[in-house]
Design a protein around this motif. Structure first.
Motif, mmCIF file in Angstrom:
data_model
loop_
_atom_site.group_PDB
_atom_site.id
_atom_site.type_symbol
_atom_site.label_atom_id
_atom_site.label_comp_id
_atom_site.label_asym_id
_atom_site.label_seq_id
_atom_site.Cartn_x
_atom_site.Cartn_y
_atom_site.Cartn_z
ATOM 1 N N PRO A 65 0.842 -1.210 0.000
ATOM 2 C CA PRO A 65 0.000 0.000 0.000
ATOM 3 C C PRO A 65 0.871 1.252 0.000
ATOM 4 N N TRP A 66 0.211 2.415 -0.052
ATOM 5 C CA TRP A 66 0.956 3.666 -0.049
ATOM 6 C C TRP A 66 1.503 4.005 1.337
ATOM 7 N N ASP A 67 0.670 3.796 2.353
ATOM 8 C CA ASP A 67 1.103 4.160 3.709
ATOM 9 C C ASP A 67 0.255 3.418 4.727
ATOM 10 N N ASP A 68 0.459 3.780 6.009
ATOM 11 C CA ASP A 68 -0.256 3.079 7.077
ATOM 12 C C ASP A 68 -1.725 3.481 7.170
ATOM 13 N N GLU A 69 -2.153 4.475 6.381
ATOM 14 C CA GLU A 69 -3.549 4.904 6.414
ATOM 15 C C GLU A 69 -4.371 4.261 5.281
ATOM 16 N N THR A 70 -3.719 3.482 4.440
ATOM 17 C CA THR A 70 -4.428 2.805 3.342
ATOM 18 C C THR A 70 -5.414 1.784 3.908
ATOM 19 N N ASP A 71 -6.606 1.772 3.386
ATOM 20 C CA ASP A 71 -7.641 0.822 3.812
ATOM 21 C C ASP A 71 -7.295 -0.551 3.219
ATOM 22 N N MET A 72 -6.700 -1.417 4.054
ATOM 23 C CA MET A 72 -6.228 -2.710 3.560
ATOM 24 C C MET A 72 -7.379 -3.649 3.220
ATOM 25 N N GLU A 73 -8.507 -3.488 3.893
ATOM 26 C CA GLU A 73 -9.666 -4.320 3.571
ATOM 27 C C GLU A 73 -10.180 -3.981 2.175
ATOM 28 N N ALA A 74 -10.238 -2.682 1.879
ATOM 29 C CA ALA A 74 -10.676 -2.264 0.553
ATOM 30 C C ALA A 74 -9.657 -2.681 -0.504
ATOM 31 N N PRO A 94 3.474 -7.189 8.422
ATOM 32 C CA PRO A 94 4.102 -5.904 8.768
ATOM 33 C C PRO A 94 5.408 -5.709 8.008
ATOM 34 N N ILE A 95 5.618 -4.474 7.495
ATOM 35 C CA ILE A 95 6.873 -4.191 6.793
ATOM 36 C C ILE A 95 7.584 -2.971 7.380
ATOM 37 N N GLY A 96 7.038 -2.426 8.472
ATOM 38 C CA GLY A 96 7.711 -1.319 9.153
ATOM 39 C C GLY A 96 6.914 -0.024 9.156
ATOM 40 N N TYR A 97 7.124 0.783 10.202
ATOM 41 C CA TYR A 97 6.476 2.095 10.344
ATOM 42 C C TYR A 97 4.947 1.982 10.340
ATOM 43 N N GLY A 98 4.457 0.873 10.885
ATOM 44 C CA GLY A 98 3.014 0.690 10.954
ATOM 45 C C GLY A 98 2.365 0.273 9.650
ATOM 46 N N ILE A 99 3.151 0.082 8.621
ATOM 47 C CA ILE A 99 2.621 -0.297 7.306
ATOM 48 C C ILE A 99 2.606 -1.820 7.180
ATOM 49 N N GLU A 112 -4.949 2.338 -8.082
ATOM 50 C CA GLU A 112 -3.889 3.240 -7.651
ATOM 51 C C GLU A 112 -4.223 3.998 -6.373
ATOM 52 N N ASP A 113 -5.471 4.010 -5.950
ATOM 53 C CA ASP A 113 -5.807 4.660 -4.685
ATOM 54 C C ASP A 113 -5.269 3.864 -3.502
ATOM 55 N N TYR A 114 -5.046 2.559 -3.720
ATOM 56 C CA TYR A 114 -4.603 1.699 -2.629
ATOM 57 C C TYR A 114 -3.201 1.121 -2.854
ATOM 58 N N VAL A 115 -2.892 0.784 -4.102
ATOM 59 C CA VAL A 115 -1.702 -0.015 -4.397
ATOM 60 C C VAL A 115 -0.533 0.854 -4.840
ATOM 61 N N GLN A 116 0.597 0.662 -4.137
ATOM 62 C CA GLN A 116 1.836 1.324 -4.553
ATOM 63 C C GLN A 116 2.609 0.452 -5.541
ATOM 64 N N SER A 117 2.719 -0.869 -5.222
ATOM 65 C CA SER A 117 3.462 -1.776 -6.098
ATOM 66 C C SER A 117 3.117 -3.224 -5.761
ATOM 67 N N THR A 118 3.509 -4.135 -6.664
ATOM 68 C CA THR A 118 3.327 -5.568 -6.421
ATOM 69 C C THR A 118 4.614 -6.305 -6.750
ATOM 70 N N ASP A 119 4.830 -7.429 -6.062
ATOM 71 C CA ASP A 119 5.995 -8.272 -6.326
ATOM 72 C C ASP A 119 5.575 -9.733 -6.259
ATOM 73 N N VAL A 120 6.220 -10.555 -7.072
ATOM 74 C CA VAL A 120 6.021 -12.000 -6.970
ATOM 75 C C VAL A 120 6.990 -12.515 -5.904
#
Length: 215
Positions: free
Chosen positions: A138-147, A169-174, A201-209
């Motif tokens: 996600p973009w940050d810790d405020e991103t709605d992960m359920e959505a 968890p990946i750090g800084y509350g994200i 793009e409102d939720y996703v910053q990037s994806t990785d396999v």
């Protein structure tokens, strides 16, 4: 009745299916005995097989064969003999041990060869599939992960089946979404799938396999 997971784990360590080289009623029978997705940390081969057979859920009733081989993996059943496994393959002794090469023996041999080749040619080729673990950040810790997860799972495509997921968890509350998907290799391109996910793009910053394994 339940499945003997230890016996099944040992069996699947060197095989893709309970019986033969394609999904069959034996797999369906054992799949129903297992009942729920097993712990991959304890029985990784059973977990891999279970996910694969679950992807055929809509075809279970039409898969070929019988449940006879699968019954050997019910809890309390005797271990299947190697001779029985060989019998399941129905391999034909094409040449025998008869030293007399007369016309009748040659005719019988030719008929057996023709029948064997016809049977092999008629077997359906297994569909090439992969089980993939995707990391969706996600973009940050405020991103709605359920959505975010609902958006990802809203992607529907022939040959694509969403599986289990968790937030890591990946750090800084994200936290990132780690989700499993089973894909048919000829129908689903992972690059295309990642592009579709990136469109949220409102939720996703990037994806990785994160991981990929052939089934």
């Amino acid at each position: 009745m339940s499945a003997d997971l230890a016996k099944l784990e040992q069996h699947l360590a060197t095989r893709s299916y309970v019986e033969g080289y394609t999904p069959s009623q034996a797999d369906v029978h054992v799949f129903n005995l297992v009942g729920a997705a097993p712990d991959a940390s304890k029985t990784p081969n059973v977990a891999r097989w279970y996910t694969h057979i679950r992807s055929y859920a809509a075809e279970h009733a039409t898969l070929p064969g019988t449940s006879t081989a699968g019954e050997a993996f019910a809890a309390g059943a005797a271990a299947p003999a190697e001779a029985a496994a060989a019998a399941d393959e129905e391999e034909v002794d094409l040449f025998g041990s008869d030293e007399e090469e007369d016309a009748e023996a040659e005719r019988i041999k030719a008929e057996r060869v023709a029948a064997y080749n016809a049977k092999k040619a008629g077997k359906p080729k297994p569909v090439a599939k992969s089980i993939v673990t995707l990391d969706v950040k996600p973009w940050d810790d405020e991103t709605d992960m359920e959505a975010l997860e609902k958006s990802v799972r809203s992607i529907e495509q022939d040959g694509l089946l969403w599986g289990a997921s968790k937030l890591v968890p990946i750090g800084y509350g994200i936290r990132k979404l780690q989700i499993t998907v089973v894909v048919e290799d000829e129908k689903v391109s992972m690059d295309d799938l990642q592009e579709k996910i990136a469109e949220f793009e409102d939720y996703v910053q990037s994806t990785d396999v994160a991981a990929m394994q052939k089934l």
